[in-house]
Design a protein around this motif. Structure first.
Motif, mmCIF file in Angstrom:
data_model
loop_
_atom_site.group_PDB
_atom_site.id
_atom_site.type_symbol
_atom_site.label_atom_id
_atom_site.label_comp_id
_atom_site.label_asym_id
_atom_site.label_seq_id
_atom_site.Cartn_x
_atom_site.Cartn_y
_atom_site.Cartn_z
ATOM 1 N N ASP A 43 65.269 -40.904 -114.861
ATOM 2 C CA ASP A 43 64.768 -40.984 -116.013
ATOM 3 C C ASP A 43 64.851 -39.509 -116.811
ATOM 4 N N PHE A 44 65.602 -39.743 -117.898
ATOM 5 C CA PHE A 44 65.890 -38.716 -118.773
ATOM 6 C C PHE A 44 65.396 -38.750 -120.161
ATOM 7 N N LYS A 45 64.382 -37.494 -120.498
ATOM 8 C CA LYS A 45 63.817 -37.384 -121.864
ATOM 9 C C LYS A 45 63.973 -35.963 -122.416
ATOM 10 N N LYS A 46 64.349 -36.000 -123.591
ATOM 11 C CA LYS A 46 64.279 -34.848 -124.453
ATOM 12 C C LYS A 46 63.437 -35.063 -125.766
ATOM 13 N N VAL A 47 62.688 -34.143 -126.080
ATOM 14 C CA VAL A 47 61.917 -33.953 -127.100
ATOM 15 C C VAL A 47 62.186 -32.720 -127.944
ATOM 16 N N GLY A 48 62.839 -32.511 -129.066
ATOM 17 C CA GLY A 48 63.001 -31.166 -129.492
ATOM 18 C C GLY A 48 63.809 -30.477 -128.629
ATOM 19 N N ASP A 49 63.577 -29.315 -127.917
ATOM 20 C CA ASP A 49 64.134 -28.401 -127.134
ATOM 21 C C ASP A 49 63.654 -28.646 -125.546
ATOM 22 N N HIS A 50 62.652 -29.693 -125.703
ATOM 23 C CA HIS A 50 61.920 -30.000 -124.066
ATOM 24 C C HIS A 50 62.557 -31.009 -123.581
ATOM 25 N N TYR A 51 63.147 -30.511 -121.970
ATOM 26 C CA TYR A 51 63.722 -31.600 -121.434
ATOM 27 C C TYR A 51 62.586 -32.113 -120.287
ATOM 28 N N LYS A 52 62.787 -33.405 -119.992
ATOM 29 C CA LYS A 52 61.925 -33.781 -118.749
ATOM 30 C C LYS A 52 62.709 -34.708 -118.027
ATOM 31 N N PHE A 53 62.875 -34.623 -116.592
ATOM 32 C CA PHE A 53 63.874 -35.269 -115.734
ATOM 33 C C PHE A 53 62.880 -35.828 -114.631
ATOM 34 N N THR A 54 63.093 -37.053 -114.034
ATOM 35 C CA THR A 54 62.657 -37.585 -113.035
ATOM 36 C C THR A 54 63.782 -38.154 -111.975
ATOM 37 N N THR A 55 63.386 -37.521 -110.669
ATOM 38 C CA THR A 55 64.374 -37.509 -109.698
ATOM 39 C C THR A 55 63.553 -37.658 -108.580
ATOM 40 N N LYS A 56 64.565 -38.090 -107.411
ATOM 41 C CA LYS A 56 64.055 -38.154 -105.804
ATOM 42 C C LYS A 56 64.649 -36.987 -105.066
ATOM 43 N N ASN A 57 65.550 -36.100 -106.064
ATOM 44 C CA ASN A 57 66.290 -35.219 -105.259
ATOM 45 C C ASN A 57 66.012 -33.755 -106.151
ATOM 46 N N ALA A 58 64.848 -33.344 -106.146
ATOM 47 C CA ALA A 58 64.651 -32.188 -106.978
ATOM 48 C C ALA A 58 65.234 -30.798 -106.473
ATOM 49 N N GLU A 59 65.688 -30.871 -105.073
ATOM 50 C CA GLU A 59 66.554 -29.695 -104.808
ATOM 51 C C GLU A 59 67.789 -29.665 -105.252
ATOM 52 N N LEU A 60 68.345 -30.773 -105.418
ATOM 53 C CA LEU A 60 69.851 -30.963 -105.802
ATOM 54 C C LEU A 60 70.198 -30.574 -107.347
ATOM 55 N N ILE A 61 68.929 -31.441 -107.967
ATOM 56 C CA ILE A 61 68.755 -30.844 -109.465
ATOM 57 C C ILE A 61 68.916 -29.475 -109.889
ATOM 58 N N ILE A 62 67.857 -28.828 -108.991
ATOM 59 C CA ILE A 62 67.668 -27.393 -109.428
ATOM 60 C C ILE A 62 69.195 -26.621 -109.065
ATOM 61 N N GLY A 63 69.726 -27.106 -108.192
ATOM 62 C CA GLY A 63 70.868 -26.422 -107.593
ATOM 63 C C GLY A 63 72.077 -26.484 -108.881
ATOM 64 N N GLN A 64 71.990 -27.849 -109.538
ATOM 65 C CA GLN A 64 72.820 -28.035 -110.570
ATOM 66 C C GLN A 64 72.544 -27.252 -111.996
ATOM 67 N N LEU A 65 71.160 -26.904 -111.731
ATOM 68 C CA LEU A 65 70.810 -26.236 -113.144
ATOM 69 C C LEU A 65 71.109 -24.818 -113.035
ATOM 70 N N THR A 66 71.259 -24.144 -111.853
ATOM 71 C CA THR A 66 71.378 -22.871 -111.539
ATOM 72 C C THR A 66 72.180 -22.131 -112.606
ATOM 73 N N PRO A 67 73.586 -22.675 -112.870
ATOM 74 C CA PRO A 67 74.359 -22.061 -113.735
ATOM 75 C C PRO A 67 73.916 -21.836 -115.153
ATOM 76 N N TYR A 68 72.632 -22.577 -115.435
ATOM 77 C CA TYR A 68 72.362 -22.492 -116.728
ATOM 78 C C TYR A 68 70.855 -21.706 -117.009
ATOM 79 N N LEU A 69 70.638 -21.256 -115.736
ATOM 80 C CA LEU A 69 69.190 -20.694 -115.779
ATOM 81 C C LEU A 69 69.062 -19.500 -116.797
ATOM 82 N N ASN A 70 69.817 -18.853 -117.203
ATOM 83 C CA ASN A 70 69.786 -17.842 -118.210
ATOM 84 C C ASN A 70 69.445 -18.296 -119.645
ATOM 85 N N ALA A 71 69.787 -19.638 -120.021
ATOM 86 C CA ALA A 71 69.481 -20.463 -121.001
ATOM 87 C C ALA A 71 68.267 -21.505 -120.965
ATOM 88 N N ILE A 72 67.529 -21.371 -119.751
ATOM 89 C CA ILE A 72 66.264 -22.263 -119.561
ATOM 90 C C ILE A 72 65.085 -21.455 -119.653
#
Length: 234
Positions: free
Chosen positions: A180-209
């Motif tokens: 499930d993907f939600k975005k309100v303004g600049d706030h993102y909210k994801f629902t996932t069964k594999n949090a570790e994989l998602i965090i890995g995919q977010l790693t290149p963008y951490l400076n902007a998060i």
């Protein structure tokens, strides 16, 4: 898992804390503990029982004058008097205050380190998340799940990932592990069964998060979800 000796004295190696407290008039905590000790060949020392059950200030108190939480601690003391290898606890913390519960579970952790096996029946599921090595779920008079919390979470667990970012949603919304993907303004909210994989995919963008937060489902919600879909696990 402990191995009980195959002899007629095997009951000495088993302790049971019933859901209902025992209350006898005109007998003190010290007297009932001393009496219980006398039933066993190699009991814990009186001082050790008092320490483990946190009853130091209640030794001279009458059993029937104890509060609900104090009676639970006394019931625990009676259950461990024989120094059992196998311990059954039925709703052990019912009636205890927050501080007593914390001390109780620390004691259970210490007993586990001594290679003692502890079975806990409890409706306070949040207390079991950090203490339980295995979870068994009873449904319709049969065990429908028997495994670790990690295994239960793999079946029913969904994690919530939240963060603030000015990055465009196209960078995230097509990630295959997002349920499930939600975005309100600049706030993102994801629902996932594999949090570790998602965090890995977010790693290149951490400076902007900013304000990154990962929250796993509680054991209570995992149990509710499992019950709702119980028929699919039979």
């Amino acid at each position: 898992m402990c191995n009980l000796p195959n002899d007629k004295n095997f009951k000495e190696h088993i302790g049971v804390m019933m859901q209902q407290n025992i209350s006898i008039t005109r007998i003190t905590v010290k007297e009932i503990l001393k009496l219980t000790q006398s039933y066993y060949q190699n009991p814990l020392t009186y001082e050790k029982i008092i320490e483990l059950a946190d009853l130091n200030d209640l030794e001279d108190s009458k059993m029937d004058k104890l509060s609900g939480g104090q009676k639970r601690r006394l019931s625990f003391a009676l259950a461990i008097a024989s120094n059992p290898d196998l311990l059954f606890l039925d709703e052990p913390t019912a009636g205890m205050d927050s501080q007593s519960r914390t001390k109780f579970w620390q004691t259970i952790t210490d007993l586990k380190k001594q290679h003692k096996t502890v079975f806990v029946t409890s409706h306070y599921l949040e207390e079991l998340e950090t203490i339980a090595d295995k979870i068994m779920i009873l449904q319709n008079k049969s065990i429908s799940f028997d495994g670790s919390i990690a295994q239960l979470r793999a079946l029913e667990g969904e994690s919530m990932i939240e963060f603030d970012s000015k990055l465009l949603p196209d960078l995230f919304k097509d990630m295959p592990e997002i349920i499930d993907f939600k975005k309100v303004g600049d706030h993102y909210k994801f629902t996932t069964k594999n949090a570790e994989l998602i965090i890995g995919q977010l790693t290149p963008y951490l400076n902007a998060i900013n304000n990154l937060k990962v929250q796993q489902n509680s054991l209570d919600s995992l149990f509710v979800n499992f019950n709702k879909e119980g028929a699919t696990h039979e």
